[in-house]
Design an enzyme around this catalytic site. Sequence first.
Site, PDB file in Angstrom:
ATOM      1  NE  ARG A  82     122.821  43.054  11.406  1.00 18.59           N
ATOM      2  CZ  ARG A  82     124.004  42.810  10.851  1.00 18.59           C
ATOM      3  NH1 ARG A  82     124.161  41.741  10.061  1.00 18.59           N
ATOM      4  NH2 ARG A  82     125.029  43.602  11.087  1.00 18.59           N
ATOM      5  N   GLY A 115     116.481  46.202  10.031  1.00 19.83           N
ATOM      6  CA  GLY A 115     117.609  47.049  10.401  1.00 19.83           C
ATOM      7  C   GLY A 115     118.135  46.683  11.769  1.00 19.83           C
ATOM      8  CE  LYS A 144     112.121  44.995  17.138  1.00 21.02           C
ATOM      9  NZ  LYS A 144     111.085  44.027  16.676  1.00 21.02           N
ATOM     10  CG  ASP A 203     108.213  34.383  14.366  1.00 19.54           C
ATOM     11  OD1 ASP A 203     108.446  33.156  14.386  1.00 19.54           O
ATOM     12  OD2 ASP A 203     109.085  35.238  14.142  1.00 19.54           O
ATOM     13  NE  ARG A 208     113.027  33.213  15.797  1.00 23.20           N
ATOM     14  CZ  ARG A 208     112.237  32.174  15.613  1.00 23.20           C
ATOM     15  NH1 ARG A 208     112.412  31.098  16.382  1.00 23.20           N
ATOM     16  NH2 ARG A 208     111.288  32.173  14.687  1.00 23.20           N
ATOM     17  CG  ASN A 209     110.589  36.332  17.797  1.00 21.70           C
ATOM     18  OD1 ASN A 209     111.632  36.919  17.540  1.00 21.70           O
ATOM     19  ND2 ASN A 209     109.947  35.596  16.901  1.00 21.70           N
ATOM     20  CG  ASP A 260     111.062  40.367  17.629  1.00 26.05           C
ATOM     21  OD1 ASP A 260     111.607  41.002  16.714  1.00 26.05           O
ATOM     22  OD2 ASP A 260     111.617  40.109  18.721  1.00 26.05           O
TER      23      ASP A 260
END
Length: 302
Positions: free
Chosen positions: A160, A164, A186, A279, A283-284, A297
Amino acid sequence: ASSKIDIGSSEPISTENIKALKQNEDEIVKMVAKNGHQKTLQPLEEEIWFHGVLPRGEVVRLLPEDGDFLVRETTPNEEKQIVLSVMWSSPKHFIVQTSPECLFRFEGPGFTTVQELIMHQFKSGAAVTSRSGTILKTPIAREEWELNNDDVKLVEKIGRGNFGDVYKADLRSKNNPLVTKSVAVKTCKVTLPEEQKKKFLQEGRILKQYDHPNIVRFIGICVQKQPIMIVMELVPGGSLLTYLRNNGPSLNPKCLLGMCLDAAAGMQYLESKNCIHRDLAARNCLVGEKNTVKISDFGMSR
């Protein structure tokens, strides 16, 4: 490769050729007539100058010269509208009107389809409205990265995002409809305001500039209808953060150092392109084959 514009026929007209003929509109009309648009009327969605639900801000980027035009769809207040966007000193946007007889028109005659209305305006050289004086000169083809939503089949939800859900999907080949390849998609929620959709598309606009083994590869954007989707390469290992949590103890120092070097190489490439990610985090980042790390991302990038 140059964009091709096909005015409803099997003989493509290149963007360059049409631009060269801008000073002689009679020749353009003859070229269109020769191609015989009326032979077979294809659905609006298949017209090369139809850009689906591409937002207004993105549309303006595609109309650099007076007379450049395209057709798109918008849904203000959940009411579907077809819009003709034209550059004429400044961007002009005309909503296609529907008469009591269910004909499509602007100020002139009505037609049973939007395609016939647009071709009438293009071939006749008549102003879209008398007040604006706007004339259609050059149909702008969809760009290579504008994909058809129907060519993407969502298979499995894998995450997620801010705008979206993220899916594993199958993308149908343009050259062979029987061939598909796995991709990551995505999606953008239909209910998001236009400003948020612009931010969603910004990631795609940034990614399509880059080509590096340590940057997730952009494939295209689906804007023919809702929902808008960004299509990227599928990186099988998933998030670097999750990967390290699950497999960290079994990874040797050489492998971990290689991951660090991958991330550094990706960031060095972005710096060379004057891009600030803003960022960067585990996690990215995504983990590909042979533990290759790819930066992903780009929603906050500048």
